[in-house]
Design a protein around this motif. Structure first.
Motif: not given
Length: 450
Positions: A389-393, A400-403, A430-433, A437-438
């Motif tokens: 989910p976008v809110a967790e990214r 220690f962060a985990r989705a 480093a970044r999350i795109l 999709r996915g």
């Protein structure tokens, strides 16, 4: 005392100014001596020319003709005219307007004492010449030469005084300026010692030596602050996130102590051992992340082919993906080179591929791609799974962060933290795109040309 002066800025400046003053005095003394000698040679030349002219005028006439020539010149004399004295072999004065003791030998004499007809004493520069039947003395007053010497002495003394005053003034100004700038550094250092790690040395933007030193020290302080923040973060993580596994381990040990059945006790010991291995793994990962974050300036500067490394890793992991019903693809141009630690970059890719194996369902397609990102080589590991989910990214790179969907799988939430630390240690990020999709993670590594 002298050793302390050498070690202080005002002392060094004062010694430098004194050196310049002494050099100026030496130059002035040499110039004075050269000028004085040139003037004396000019006066000697004038006396010699006057003597030669007088002897030529009275040539062949003996002492009477020479006395007559001296009389004519005395009659037409001016203030610039030389003085004459003609005596016979007995020392009797035959001509001339001065009275003096004739030198005992012919030649130039620098200080010739004589008296004028008025009785006034003078000091001149003279040339004594032997003539048939007597001696001829031609002298020029040294008053003008002495006056020039006096004037030059005053000029050099005045110039030396002005240079000394200017040097002292510049020394005071320079010393004050240097002390003021060093005081800024000292004040900042004292504030940092007192605990204000956010304090920085003011810069004036002049790009001078002090300004560049301030910039270097500020970068050093930024680095120290980052390392201290990392240390505080690691300490906080250990204190907060290891409390639960340590509590579980404590409970397991209590159960072992209370267990009466040997088989149950062995089973609980095995569970405690697994829990201890888990705690040690967390410690090892935390310390490794902190080590990587603090070693960016000490990384091996190895230049290697990243395309070949990733191709090799994809081939190694492809059987694991195929066994679990997933697929692994590579989209990468050949010959992409980077500079850094090959082992660490392999570790980052290993963490990303392990996450894909651990957190995606069977049937997921994973793609590893490389592209040139303008000074950085961009590596993307993307899957077409359920994603996060976008809110967790935004918090996934935290320790220690985990989705939410990943809490049911093994892991400690440190993999992406290590990936980010490795990328930043190599001058990248480093970044999350979000536009794929996915789920996709992209890291940047400094290229071999930057």
């Amino acid at each position: 005392m002298l050793r302390r002066i050498w070690r202080t800025t005002p002392g060094l400046i004062a010694i430098t100014a004194l050196g310049f003053a002494l050099a100026t005095a030496a130059i002035g003394a040499v110039a004075y001596e050269i000028t004085h000698e040139a003037l004396e040679e000019q006066l000697d030349h004038r006396i010699a020319a006057e003597t030669s002219g007088l002897l030529a005028e009275a040539e062949g006439g003996g002492l009477p003709a020479l006395a007559t020539a001296i009389g004519r010149r005395d009659a037409a004399r001016s203030t610039a005219s030389p003085e004459y004295l003609l005596v016979d072999n007995r020392g009797t004065k035959l001509a001339g307007s001065v009275s003096a003791t004739v030198p005992g030998k012919p030649g130039f004499e620098e200080f010739f004492h004589y008296r004028l007809a008025s009785g006034a004493g003078r000091i001149g520069q003279s040339l004594t010449t032997v003539v048939p039947g007597g001696m001829l003395v031609v002298a020029a007053d040294r008053a003008d030469l002495d006056q020039i010497d006096h004037t030059m002495g005053l000029l050099f003394a005045g110039a030396l005084t002005m240079i000394a005053l200017a040097g002292a003034s510049m020394a005071l100004l320079l010393g004050w300026t240097i002390r003021r700038r060093l005081n800024r550094i000292d004040t900042t250092a004292q504030a940092i010692i007192a605990g204000d790690l956010a304090r920085r040395i003011p810069r004036d933007g002049s790009d001078s030596e002090f300004d560049r030193l301030s910039a270097t020290l500020n970068r050093m302080l930024d680095r120290i602050e980052t390392l201290m923040d990392n240390l505080r973060q690691v300490s906080s993580d250990i204190a907060h996130d290891l409390r639960t596994p340590l509590t579980r381990l404590h409970a397991s040990l209590d159960s072992i102590a209370e267990a009466a059945d040997p088989e149950e006790r062995l089973a609980q010991i095995e569970r405690a051992r697994v829990q201890m291995d888990d705690i040690l793994a967390i410690f090892s990962a935390l310390l490794r992340i902190a080590e990587i974050e603090g070693m960016s300036d000490r990384l091996p500067k190895e230049r290697f082919d990243l395309s070949a490394l990733i191709d090799q890793m994809v081939e190694t992991y492809r059987p694991d993906f195929d066994d679990d019903g997933r697929s692994l693809h590579l989209v990468a141009p050949a010959g992409m080179e980077v500079v850094g630690d090959r082992r660490l970059i392999s570790q980052a890719l290993t963490n990303l591929l392990d996450n894909c194996l651990r957190h995606t369902p069977p049937g997921t397609a994973v793609t590893v791609s490389i592209r040139d990102g303008g000074g950085l080589v961009r590596i993307t590991v993307a899957d077409d799974g359920p994603g996060v989910p976008v809110a967790e990214r935004p918090s996934l790179f935290d320790r220690f962060a985990r989705a939410e969907l990943a809490r049911s799988t093994a892991g400690h939430g440190l993999g992406l933290s290590m990936v980010q630390a490795i990328a930043q240690a190599h001058g990248g990020d480093a970044r999350i795109l979000d536009d794929l999709r996915g789920f996709a993670v992209e890291i940047g590594i400094r290229t071999a040309t930057h």
